[in-house]
Scaffold this motif. Structure first.
Motif, PDB file in Angstrom:
ATOM      1  N   LYS A  69       0.704  -1.045  -0.088  1.00 35.41           N
ATOM      2  CA  LYS A  69      -0.105  -0.102   0.150  1.00 35.41           C
ATOM      3  C   LYS A  69       0.560   1.187   0.431  1.00 35.41           C
ATOM      4  CE  LYS A  69      -4.130   1.592   2.252  1.00 35.41           C
ATOM      5  NZ  LYS A  69      -4.988   1.615   4.027  1.00 35.41           N
ATOM      6  N   LEU A  70       1.934   0.936   0.426  1.00 29.37           N
ATOM      7  CA  LEU A  70       3.190   2.103   0.204  1.00 29.37           C
ATOM      8  C   LEU A  70       3.165   3.033  -0.571  1.00 29.37           C
ATOM      9  CD1 LEU A  70       4.257   4.266   2.864  1.00 29.37           C
ATOM     10  CD2 LEU A  70       5.943   2.901   3.346  1.00 29.37           C
ATOM     11  N   PHE A  81      11.694 -10.293   6.679  1.00 31.74           N
ATOM     12  CA  PHE A  81      12.668 -11.353   5.799  1.00 31.74           C
ATOM     13  C   PHE A  81      12.050 -12.473   6.569  1.00 31.74           C
ATOM     14  CE2 PHE A  81      14.930 -14.690   4.837  1.00 31.74           C
ATOM     15  CZ  PHE A  81      14.931 -15.023   3.402  1.00 31.74           C
ATOM     16  N   LYS A  82      13.139 -12.509   8.007  1.00 34.80           N
ATOM     17  CA  LYS A  82      11.895 -14.110   8.971  1.00 34.80           C
ATOM     18  C   LYS A  82      11.028 -13.576   9.202  1.00 34.80           C
ATOM     19  CE  LYS A  82      12.659 -15.517  13.590  1.00 34.80           C
ATOM     20  NZ  LYS A  82      12.809 -15.171  14.685  1.00 34.80           N
ATOM     21  N   GLN A  83       9.837 -12.819   8.906  1.00 29.92           N
ATOM     22  CA  GLN A  83       8.652 -13.033   9.320  1.00 29.92           C
ATOM     23  C   GLN A  83       8.009 -13.637   7.672  1.00 29.92           C
ATOM     24  OE1 GLN A  83       5.209  -9.815  10.941  1.00 29.92           O
ATOM     25  NE2 GLN A  83       5.803  -9.241   9.079  1.00 29.92           N
ATOM     26  N   THR A  84       7.914 -12.966   6.815  1.00 28.65           N
ATOM     27  CA  THR A  84       7.774 -13.169   5.829  1.00 28.65           C
ATOM     28  C   THR A  84       8.027 -15.218   5.154  1.00 28.65           C
ATOM     29  OG1 THR A  84       8.366 -11.188   3.873  1.00 28.65           O
ATOM     30  CG2 THR A  84       7.804 -13.205   2.409  1.00 28.65           C
ATOM     31  N   PHE A 127      -0.118 -11.834   2.626  1.00 32.82           N
ATOM     32  CA  PHE A 127       0.365 -12.030   1.628  1.00 32.82           C
ATOM     33  C   PHE A 127       0.256  -9.808   0.709  1.00 32.82           C
ATOM     34  CE2 PHE A 127      -0.003 -11.800  -3.456  1.00 32.82           C
ATOM     35  CZ  PHE A 127       1.654 -12.750  -3.806  1.00 32.82           C
ATOM     36  N   ASN A 128      -0.964  -9.721   0.794  1.00 29.93           N
ATOM     37  CA  ASN A 128      -1.155  -8.558   0.041  1.00 29.93           C
ATOM     38  C   ASN A 128      -0.057  -7.429   1.672  1.00 29.93           C
ATOM     39  OD1 ASN A 128      -3.431  -8.932  -0.927  1.00 29.93           O
ATOM     40  ND2 ASN A 128      -5.107  -9.000   0.307  1.00 29.93           N
ATOM     41  N   ARG A 129       0.340  -7.621   1.979  1.00 28.88           N
ATOM     42  CA  ARG A 129       1.304  -7.277   2.412  1.00 28.88           C
ATOM     43  C   ARG A 129       2.192  -6.763   1.956  1.00 28.88           C
ATOM     44  NH1 ARG A 129      -0.528  -4.843   7.974  1.00 28.88           N
ATOM     45  NH2 ARG A 129       1.438  -3.891   8.560  1.00 28.88           N
TER      46      ARG A 129
END
Length: 199
Positions: A94-95, A129-132, A146-148
């Motif tokens: 979004k950013l 990265f870790k969160q992804t 995924f949308n974020r």
């Protein structure tokens, strides 16, 4: 990340990132540019009008040092502070859809905040990265997560998802019967043939 310093000619992501608009103002007289923005022609020449130009065009004017630009919202001091505090809470898509690639191109331009932008890009990628990877490997309904993600993170997410699926298949079904590589078979045949010739 993206290895090329310059945008790759055939990269759709690089082309889209180079189309992102930047707010600028001319610091030198440049002829025949009023067609770039209808507002520009209505402004008084002394009022230092702001104009939005795509990144690729800004780079052209910067060569002649005829333009100055402001860092886009996603990379200004306020948002850099937010990303430094906790990058995981930010909706990067979004950013800015091409947050990392566009930011990398911006950081290569001559600007007083370029170094800070580079630092923020690297730290943001490390922090997220870790969160992804965690989302890709452990969450079944991954659409909200995924949308974020920005476009680069989505590529990483999809690759991690596929790798996890392959690993799950391997763990549940096994690897099957291992076969001898063709190179080793040919080597053995050659050795047998040589031994027969020597006999």
């Amino acid at each position: 990340m993206y290895r090329n310093i310059k945008p790759h000619y055939f990269s759709i992501d690089a082309i889209m990132a180079a189309q992102e608009k930047i707010q600028c103002s001319f610091i030198k007289k440049v002829e025949h540019v009023d067609f770039l923005d209808s507002i520009y022609s209505d402004k008084d020449e002394e009022s230092d009008p702001k104009i939005e130009l795509p990144l690729w065009m800004v780079k052209v004017f910067l060569v002649g040092k005829s333009i100055q630009f402001d860092m886009p919202k996603a990379y200004n001091e306020i948002y850099r502070g937010v990303l430094t505090a906790d990058a995981n809470v930010v909706d990067l898509f979004k950013l800015c859809k091409h947050f990392y690639l566009f930011g990398k191109f911006l950081s290569q331009l001559e600007h007083r905040e370029a170094y800070e932008v580079r630092r923020t890009l690297i730290q943001t990628f490390i922090d997220r990265f870790k969160q992804t990877m965690d989302w890709a490997q452990n969450i079944d309904d991954n659409q909200p997560c995924f949308n974020r993600l920005d476009c680069l993170e989505r590529l990483i997410f999809n690759d991690a998802r596929v790798a996890q699926q392959h690993l799950n298949i391997y763990l549940t079904e096994g690897s099957g019967q291992m076969e001898i590589a063709a190179m080793i078979l040919n080597y053995r045949k050659r050795k047998i043939h040589e031994s027969r010739v020597l006999e």
